[in-house]
Design a protein around this motif. Structure first.
Motif, mmCIF file in Angstrom:
data_model
loop_
_atom_site.group_PDB
_atom_site.id
_atom_site.type_symbol
_atom_site.label_atom_id
_atom_site.label_comp_id
_atom_site.label_asym_id
_atom_site.label_seq_id
_atom_site.Cartn_x
_atom_site.Cartn_y
_atom_site.Cartn_z
ATOM 1 N N GLU A 19 4.008 13.071 6.151
ATOM 2 C CA GLU A 19 4.750 12.048 6.884
ATOM 3 C C GLU A 19 6.168 12.541 7.169
ATOM 4 O O GLU A 19 6.807 13.159 6.317
ATOM 5 C CB GLU A 19 4.801 10.748 6.084
ATOM 6 N N LEU A 47 -5.253 7.078 13.934
ATOM 7 C CA LEU A 47 -6.217 6.416 13.063
ATOM 8 C C LEU A 47 -5.619 5.088 12.615
ATOM 9 O O LEU A 47 -4.449 5.023 12.229
ATOM 10 C CB LEU A 47 -6.531 7.293 11.844
ATOM 11 N N GLU A 49 -4.779 2.061 10.286
ATOM 12 C CA GLU A 49 -4.566 1.872 8.845
ATOM 13 C C GLU A 49 -5.693 1.025 8.249
ATOM 14 O O GLU A 49 -6.067 1.207 7.088
ATOM 15 C CB GLU A 49 -3.196 1.224 8.613
ATOM 16 N N VAL A 52 -8.221 3.482 7.240
ATOM 17 C CA VAL A 52 -7.785 4.197 6.035
ATOM 18 C C VAL A 52 -7.962 3.304 4.810
ATOM 19 O O VAL A 52 -8.388 3.770 3.742
ATOM 20 C CB VAL A 52 -6.321 4.671 6.171
ATOM 21 N N PRO A 64 -0.520 8.982 3.904
ATOM 22 C CA PRO A 64 -0.562 9.108 5.360
ATOM 23 C C PRO A 64 -0.871 10.560 5.734
ATOM 24 O O PRO A 64 -0.391 11.492 5.082
ATOM 25 C CB PRO A 64 0.854 8.734 5.798
ATOM 26 N N GLU A 69 -4.581 12.967 10.696
ATOM 27 C CA GLU A 69 -4.135 12.149 11.827
ATOM 28 C C GLU A 69 -2.625 12.253 11.986
ATOM 29 O O GLU A 69 -1.898 12.334 11.009
ATOM 30 C CB GLU A 69 -4.561 10.691 11.654
ATOM 31 N N ASP A 72 -0.657 6.854 12.260
ATOM 32 C CA ASP A 72 -1.398 5.742 11.673
ATOM 33 C C ASP A 72 -0.869 4.463 12.305
ATOM 34 O O ASP A 72 0.341 4.307 12.493
ATOM 35 C CB ASP A 72 -1.192 5.696 10.148
ATOM 36 N N THR A 73 -1.790 3.548 12.619
ATOM 37 C CA THR A 73 -1.431 2.307 13.301
ATOM 38 C C THR A 73 -1.902 1.102 12.498
ATOM 39 O O THR A 73 -2.730 1.234 11.600
ATOM 40 C CB THR A 73 -2.093 2.246 14.691
ATOM 41 N N ARG A 74 -1.389 -0.066 12.832
ATOM 42 C CA ARG A 74 -1.894 -1.318 12.272
ATOM 43 C C ARG A 74 -1.881 -2.362 13.379
ATOM 44 O O ARG A 74 -0.964 -2.419 14.184
ATOM 45 C CB ARG A 74 -1.042 -1.795 11.095
ATOM 46 N N GLY A 122 -11.409 7.519 14.372
ATOM 47 C CA GLY A 122 -10.198 8.155 14.870
ATOM 48 C C GLY A 122 -10.281 8.343 16.376
ATOM 49 O O GLY A 122 -11.367 8.392 16.953
#
Length: 147
Positions: A19, A47, A49, A52, A64, A69, A72-74, A122
């Motif tokens: 990260e 990808l 979250e 994950v 992370p 990836e 990382d998204t949410r 992903g």
């Protein structure tokens, strides 16, 4: 609201991504300083979250970038976005080019758990507008792909 949870790079292929505070996206290149950058269709990997988190049920300490990836998204179902969808991530815009990928047999996560989410959940993208992306940046669909 969908947002960026982390941005991750690796300077060498075959190493775990780490990260970082910010990534710079460059046209026809991808992420400046990332080993997987180049003028090809998988410049950036994303990808969710939420994906994950499924794996964290088996391996709670996944950091992370554990799936190689970049972002990382949410709050956005990445795996349901059609190829051609454009997303604004912070200052940059990317276009989805591929959903999922073939998993390599030496994936440490797959070896430890028997499964991996990156091959099915992903996504990959190319840069269509340069800019910086940071943790906490909003994500917005700016163009739906045509069905």
């Amino acid at each position: 609201m969908a947002q960026v949870v982390s941005v991750n790079i690796s300077e060498e292929k075959g190493t775990v991504k780490r990260e970082v505070p910010e990534i710079r996206l460059k046209l026809r290149h991808g992420i400046v300083g990332d080993a997987h950058a180049g003028d090809w269709h998988r410049q950036i990997s994303l990808l969710a979250e939420e994906s994950v988190d499924k794996m964290r049920a088996l391996l709670p300490q996944l950091p992370p970038g554990a799936f190689a990836e970049n972002i990382d998204t949410r709050g956005i179902e990445l795996k349901r976005l059609p190829v051609g969808t454009r997303l604004r991530l912070g200052e940059a815009v990317v276009e989805v080019t591929q959903i999922g990928k073939e998993c390599h047999s030496d994936c440490a996560v797959k070896q430890a758990t028997g499964t991996c989410v990156m091959p099915t959940e992903g996504i990959f993208a190319v840069v269509v507008r340069e800019g910086a992306v940071r943790r906490g940046d909003p994500i917005e669909i700016v163009q739906e792909a045509e069905a």
